[in-house]
Write a protein that holds these residues in place. Structure first.
Motif, PDB file in Angstrom:
ATOM      1  N   ARG A   1       0.832  -1.202   0.000  1.00  0.00           N
ATOM      2  CA  ARG A   1       0.000   0.000   0.000  1.00  0.00           C
ATOM      3  C   ARG A   1       0.871   1.258   0.000  1.00  0.00           C
ATOM      4  O   ARG A   1       1.976   1.247   0.526  1.00  0.00           O
ATOM      5  N   PRO A   2       0.342   2.362  -0.538  1.00  0.00           N
ATOM      6  CA  PRO A   2       1.177   3.559  -0.691  1.00  0.00           C
ATOM      7  C   PRO A   2       1.481   4.296   0.604  1.00  0.00           C
ATOM      8  O   PRO A   2       2.472   5.018   0.677  1.00  0.00           O
ATOM      9  N   TYR A   3       0.651   4.146   1.634  1.00  0.00           N
ATOM     10  CA  TYR A   3       0.941   4.865   2.878  1.00  0.00           C
ATOM     11  C   TYR A   3       0.517   4.113   4.121  1.00  0.00           C
ATOM     12  O   TYR A   3       1.196   4.177   5.137  1.00  0.00           O
ATOM     13  N   ASP A   4      -0.548   3.363   4.088  1.00  0.00           N
ATOM     14  CA  ASP A   4      -1.007   2.633   5.275  1.00  0.00           C
ATOM     15  C   ASP A   4      -0.348   1.259   5.343  1.00  0.00           C
ATOM     16  O   ASP A   4      -1.018   0.231   5.375  1.00  0.00           O
TER      17      ASP A   4
ATOM     18  N   GLU B   1      -5.601   4.754   8.232  1.00  0.00           N
ATOM     19  CA  GLU B   1      -5.967   4.252   9.557  1.00  0.00           C
ATOM     20  C   GLU B   1      -4.741   4.105  10.460  1.00  0.00           C
ATOM     21  O   GLU B   1      -4.828   4.268  11.675  1.00  0.00           O
ATOM     22  N   ILE B   2      -3.590   3.777   9.869  1.00  0.00           N
ATOM     23  CA  ILE B   2      -2.352   3.679  10.642  1.00  0.00           C
ATOM     24  C   ILE B   2      -1.727   5.057  10.821  1.00  0.00           C
ATOM     25  O   ILE B   2      -1.249   5.410  11.911  1.00  0.00           O
ATOM     26  N   THR B   3      -1.730   5.857   9.757  1.00  0.00           N
ATOM     27  CA  THR B   3      -1.009   7.127   9.797  1.00  0.00           C
ATOM     28  C   THR B   3      -1.716   8.204  10.615  1.00  0.00           C
ATOM     29  O   THR B   3      -1.056   9.022  11.267  1.00  0.00           O
ATOM     30  N   PHE B   4      -3.050   8.227  10.586  1.00  0.00           N
ATOM     31  CA  PHE B   4      -3.745   9.336  11.255  1.00  0.00           C
ATOM     32  C   PHE B   4      -3.498   9.394  12.761  1.00  0.00           C
ATOM     33  O   PHE B   4      -3.242  10.482  13.300  1.00  0.00           O
ATOM     34  N   PRO B   5      -3.552   8.277  13.502  1.00  0.00           N
ATOM     35  CA  PRO B   5      -3.266   8.382  14.938  1.00  0.00           C
ATOM     36  C   PRO B   5      -1.867   8.931  15.225  1.00  0.00           C
ATOM     37  O   PRO B   5      -1.680   9.679  16.200  1.00  0.00           O
ATOM     38  N   ILE B   6      -0.898   8.583  14.396  1.00  0.00           N
ATOM     39  CA  ILE B   6       0.456   9.110  14.578  1.00  0.00           C
ATOM     40  C   ILE B   6       0.477  10.609  14.327  1.00  0.00           C
ATOM     41  O   ILE B   6       1.024  11.391  15.120  1.00  0.00           O
ATOM     42  N   MET B   7      -0.142  11.029  13.226  1.00  0.00           N
ATOM     43  CA  MET B   7      -0.180  12.460  12.909  1.00  0.00           C
ATOM     44  C   MET B   7      -0.967  13.233  13.948  1.00  0.00           C
ATOM     45  O   MET B   7      -0.585  14.347  14.338  1.00  0.00           O
ATOM     46  N   SER B   8      -2.061  12.666  14.416  1.00  0.00           N
ATOM     47  CA  SER B   8      -2.885  13.338  15.418  1.00  0.00           C
ATOM     48  C   SER B   8      -2.110  13.568  16.707  1.00  0.00           C
ATOM     49  O   SER B   8      -2.259  14.601  17.367  1.00  0.00           O
ATOM     50  N   ARG B   9      -1.244  12.631  17.053  1.00  0.00           N
ATOM     51  CA  ARG B   9      -0.460  12.743  18.284  1.00  0.00           C
ATOM     52  C   ARG B   9       0.733  13.676  18.139  1.00  0.00           C
ATOM     53  O   ARG B   9       1.075  14.397  19.087  1.00  0.00           O
ATOM     54  N   LEU B  10       1.342  13.702  16.972  1.00  0.00           N
ATOM     55  CA  LEU B  10       2.640  14.363  16.851  1.00  0.00           C
ATOM     56  C   LEU B  10       2.657  15.629  15.995  1.00  0.00           C
ATOM     57  O   LEU B  10       3.594  16.424  16.106  1.00  0.00           O
ATOM     58  N   CYS B  11       1.662  15.836  15.142  1.00  0.00           N
ATOM     59  CA  CYS B  11       1.721  16.944  14.187  1.00  0.00           C
ATOM     60  C   CYS B  11       0.964  18.172  14.672  1.00  0.00           C
ATOM     61  O   CYS B  11      -0.036  18.066  15.383  1.00  0.00           O
ATOM     62  N   GLY B  12       1.436  19.337  14.237  1.00  0.00           N
ATOM     63  CA  GLY B  12       0.715  20.576  14.472  1.00  0.00           C
ATOM     64  C   GLY B  12      -0.398  20.748  13.458  1.00  0.00           C
ATOM     65  O   GLY B  12      -0.643  19.869  12.627  1.00  0.00           O
ATOM     66  N   PRO B  13      -1.090  21.891  13.486  1.00  0.00           N
ATOM     67  CA  PRO B  13      -2.187  22.137  12.546  1.00  0.00           C
ATOM     68  C   PRO B  13      -1.711  22.066  11.094  1.00  0.00           C
ATOM     69  O   PRO B  13      -0.596  22.464  10.766  1.00  0.00           O
TER      70      PRO B  13
ATOM     71  N   ILE C   1       5.938   3.081   5.680  1.00  0.00           N
ATOM     72  CA  ILE C   1       6.098   4.209   6.603  1.00  0.00           C
ATOM     73  C   ILE C   1       7.517   4.230   7.171  1.00  0.00           C
ATOM     74  O   ILE C   1       8.144   5.295   7.300  1.00  0.00           O
ATOM     75  N   ALA C   2       8.047   3.046   7.500  1.00  0.00           N
ATOM     76  CA  ALA C   2       9.399   2.966   8.040  1.00  0.00           C
ATOM     77  C   ALA C   2      10.410   3.509   7.038  1.00  0.00           C
ATOM     78  O   ALA C   2      11.326   4.273   7.402  1.00  0.00           O
ATOM     79  N   GLY C   3      10.256   3.131   5.777  1.00  0.00           N
ATOM     80  CA  GLY C   3      11.168   3.637   4.757  1.00  0.00           C
ATOM     81  C   GLY C   3      11.074   5.143   4.601  1.00  0.00           C
ATOM     82  O   GLY C   3      12.099   5.845   4.514  1.00  0.00           O
TER      83      GLY C   3
END
Length: 324
Positions: free
Chosen positions: A144-147, A243-255, A152-154
């Motif tokens: 998959r391209p992102y999930d 589904e995998i990326t959003f929780p990470i972004m929600s925790r670590l990213c700004g607006p 993601i590791a790469g």
């Protein structure tokens, strides 16, 4: 997903991926209103950061699985990254691409040895369904391209490089702007910076009308785009964050930051004029945000990742004619 996976991917990528530099220009600093560092992943193999995730995922497969072949769906950059990674591992690759993808990306993917299967994105065909059917029928492994954790590791290896290179230049804090589609690169960089440069904050950048990640971050829940095509920034047009990326972004990213197509074209022209690099519209939105939305950015320095350079000649010529 964790930092150990990103470090392991970095080890597998040694000698295969390019360690792209951090570029600077006093002219761009003046426009941005702060010190601007540009990470040109348009100089990566296949013209985008996607080679990192493609190699990380293909190299992580066991030999028997890899020999049966891999499948990916993409508008072009993930397609080329997986195609080249598969070719270098002597593995078959089938790539599902939209009919309205830039012709350059379709041609390049075929030239790398992959079988290209086109689908009608504008007409409502679903790439996941097309890809899922092919994978099941042929025994292919879907990347998959992102999930996808190994993808993601790469992509997260970009963050490891930013942390080290920025520190060498005396920059240890500030916003790191990332062109964002489904969030694989963004979440990977965010995890890497959490471990290696905690004072650097990741911010997503997207084009107007396709800002699902910015709206998802603002609402705290995944929201979708009402349109799935029709933007010059095709490389980062996805229905919704992963589904995998959003929780990470929600925790670590700004607006999230949002730019216009014209701002992306302007950024492309400035990147060519001042940094001597070729950037595609979707790969230029982070730079556009750094240059033209400085009032929404914090810190004395900002990092912008130019994620890809696979642009059709007529689009690039239009950007130069308008703004160079």
């Amino acid at each position: 997903m964790n930092i150990d996976m990103i470090r392991a991917a970095a080890h597998r990528l040694e000698g295969h991926a390019r360690r792209t530099p951090l570029l600077t220009s006093p002219f761009l600093d003046e426009i941005a209103g702060r010190h601007l560092l540009v990470k040109p992943e348009c100089l990566q193999h296949t013209g985008s950061f996607k080679f990192r995730g493609g190699w990380a995922a293909v190299s992580a497969l066991d030999a028997a699985t890899r020999a049966r072949g891999v499948l990916a769906y993409s508008s072009g950059n993930h397609a080329q990254g997986v195609a080249l990674a598969a070719a270098k591992h002597d593995a078959p690759a089938v790539i599902v691409m939209p009919q309205d993808a830039p012709q350059l990306k379709i041609d390049n993917t075929r030239a790398l040895g992959a079988e290209v299967v086109l689908y009608d994105r504008a007409g409502g065909e679903n790439r996941e369904e097309v890809g899922g059917t092919l994978a099941q029928e042929r025994g292919l492994t879907l990347i998959r391209p992102y999930d996808e954790p190994e993808v993601i590791a790469g992509q997260g290896t970009v963050g490891l490089e930013i942390a080290a290179q920025a520190a060498e230049m005396g920059v240890t804090s500030g916003d790191v702007l990332v062109c964002c589609g489904g969030g694989g690169l963004t979440s990977g960089i965010a995890l890497a910076l959490e471990a290696e440069a905690r004072e650097m904050r990741v911010r997503t950048a997207e084009p107007e009308a396709f800002d699902d990640v910015a709206r998802s971050l603002a609402s705290g829940t995944i929201v979708t785009n009402t349109r799935i095509s029709g933007s010059l920034c095709d490389a980062i047009i996805t229905p919704a964050p992963g589904e995998i990326t959003f929780p990470i972004m929600s925790r670590l990213c700004g607006p999230g930051l949002v730019v216009t197509e014209e701002e992306a074209l302007h950024a492309m022209a400035l990147a060519f004029k001042r940094l001597k690099i070729v950037v595609e519209p979707g790969g230029a939105v982070a730079l556009a945000a750094a240059l033209f939305h400085g009032d929404q950015i914090e810190g004395e320095a900002v990092v912008a990742v130019c994620t890809g350079g696979n642009v059709d000649a007529d689009v690039f010529a239009d950007a130069l004619a308008k703004y160079a």
